[in-house]
Design a protein around this motif. Sequence first.
Motif, mmCIF file in Angstrom:
data_model
loop_
_atom_site.group_PDB
_atom_site.id
_atom_site.type_symbol
_atom_site.label_atom_id
_atom_site.label_comp_id
_atom_site.label_asym_id
_atom_site.label_seq_id
_atom_site.Cartn_x
_atom_site.Cartn_y
_atom_site.Cartn_z
ATOM 1 N N ARG A 1 -1.137 2.146 5.874
ATOM 2 C CA ARG A 1 0.138 1.647 6.384
ATOM 3 C C ARG A 1 0.194 1.745 7.896
ATOM 4 O O ARG A 1 0.669 0.836 8.576
ATOM 5 C CB ARG A 1 1.286 2.454 5.779
ATOM 6 C CG ARG A 1 1.434 2.233 4.295
ATOM 7 C CD ARG A 1 2.718 2.789 3.772
ATOM 8 N NE ARG A 1 3.448 1.744 3.081
ATOM 9 C CZ ARG A 1 4.715 1.866 2.693
ATOM 10 N NH1 ARG A 1 5.361 2.971 2.962
ATOM 11 N NH2 ARG A 1 5.305 0.885 2.066
ATOM 12 N N SER B 1 0.809 -1.217 0.000
ATOM 13 C CA SER B 1 0.000 0.000 0.000
ATOM 14 C C SER B 1 0.837 1.259 0.000
ATOM 15 O O SER B 1 1.966 1.279 0.490
ATOM 16 C CB SER B 1 -0.940 0.011 1.204
ATOM 17 O OG SER B 1 -0.199 -0.150 2.371
ATOM 18 N N VAL B 2 0.238 2.298 -0.559
ATOM 19 C CA VAL B 2 0.906 3.593 -0.612
ATOM 20 C C VAL B 2 0.269 4.553 0.385
ATOM 21 O O VAL B 2 0.931 5.385 0.982
ATOM 22 C CB VAL B 2 0.798 4.177 -2.042
ATOM 23 C CG1 VAL B 2 1.423 5.549 -2.089
ATOM 24 C CG2 VAL B 2 1.488 3.253 -3.016
ATOM 25 N N SER B 3 -1.033 4.406 0.588
ATOM 26 C CA SER B 3 -1.757 5.343 1.446
ATOM 27 C C SER B 3 -1.281 5.236 2.884
ATOM 28 O O SER B 3 -1.196 4.156 3.469
ATOM 29 C CB SER B 3 -3.252 5.031 1.353
ATOM 30 O OG SER B 3 -3.803 4.920 2.614
#
Lengths: 248, 157
Positions: free
Chosen positions: B121, B115-117
């Motif tokens: 995280r 994940s990037v968000s």
Amino acid sequence: MRKKSFTEFFFLKLQTLEKISEEYPSAIVREGGLAALLNFLDFFSMHVQRTALQAAANCCRNVSPDSFNMVKDVWPILRNCLGYADQKLVDYAALCVIRVIESYHRSHADKLEVLVDAELIKAVNTLLLPAGGSPLIPTGTYTQLIKGLATAARASPTIAISLLEADIVVTLYQILTGVLPPSELEAQEEQGASASGQGLGGGLADMTVMQNLAHRPKEQIEEALNLVSELMPPLPKGQSLLLSALFQ
Amino acid sequence: MNKAKAKADRHIARQAAANSLAAQTDEPSEPPSRADTPTGAPVTGDDETQQGGPSDLSEGHSMPVSIMPPGPNTAASRSAEAISDRMTLLRSHDGVVNRFITCMVPILVDVYAASVSVPVRIKSLTSMLKAISFQDEEHLKRSLLVRISLPSEEKRS
């Protein structure tokens, strides 16, 4: 309303009640309207059932703790509705459950414990299970249901334990990865010997998880993670301060 | 602005609660936030809902049930009690909790990696932290060593 000798009149009254429930839900609940709406649900046609459940869902918004007994009486009916075939009925019943949890979780966790028992959790779990297939309920309600479970687990440790015992882990695993979790036996055999590629217990590749995450709506992933977090044991002293400092 | 202030106040209250717990004094250590906030009742109510959850300050399972001074810290003391109750309950249902953790830890690692968000995280990291601080050595080996084949995460024992 209670005589119900003329079904045509009943239907008209039901429609009126539904309109009223949008404006004055608490009044209806106070006067025993919930029972009137739901007790004879099975005797009526689909359209009437939908109207009744819609009115009930409106009534459950911000339901007061004084009406707990009324809610408790109709609770088995709502629970059954979660398993019905018609999508809208299931949707409305789920909304009822969600709204009741919302109303009670802050200061009446004990009432919530009575309502969110193993039976209800089983019914909700069955509902959440086709995690990826054709869902019975719209995604918004699905997300809210997960959020409701997280709220309930946060409010009461007993509910958290019941959730864990009801194998919510299978559902959560499916929501986050798209596949079934490995059985316990498999997990024990694979200690230190997982030669199955890139390492999830079950030989699951990272790509699978990533793909599944990409397909699921972001809110569902967040709510599922929230539920996982609520079900986990509390942090030891000091750790929460560390975390909050780290990220804010 | 008010929200940030309330958040800072809660943070201070938590720290004060932590200090008083560590010191184990009998003096009611009045956190500065209570004196400052004009709206006493809503803040308390807010505190309760915020601190009622497991993700907040905890006494840890080794400490006895709350020795918090009564009075100004009742919200914090109630939450500390709730948390120690929760801990005891979870310890008694060891099998189910451990199964849950063993299943979820690899997933949490993957979710973090994928994940990037930032909120996602943070949540996955928080859950991992909770899981790892709960389990004992033997169970930790089971949940963490599943990923032994990945070179970057080899041998976490």
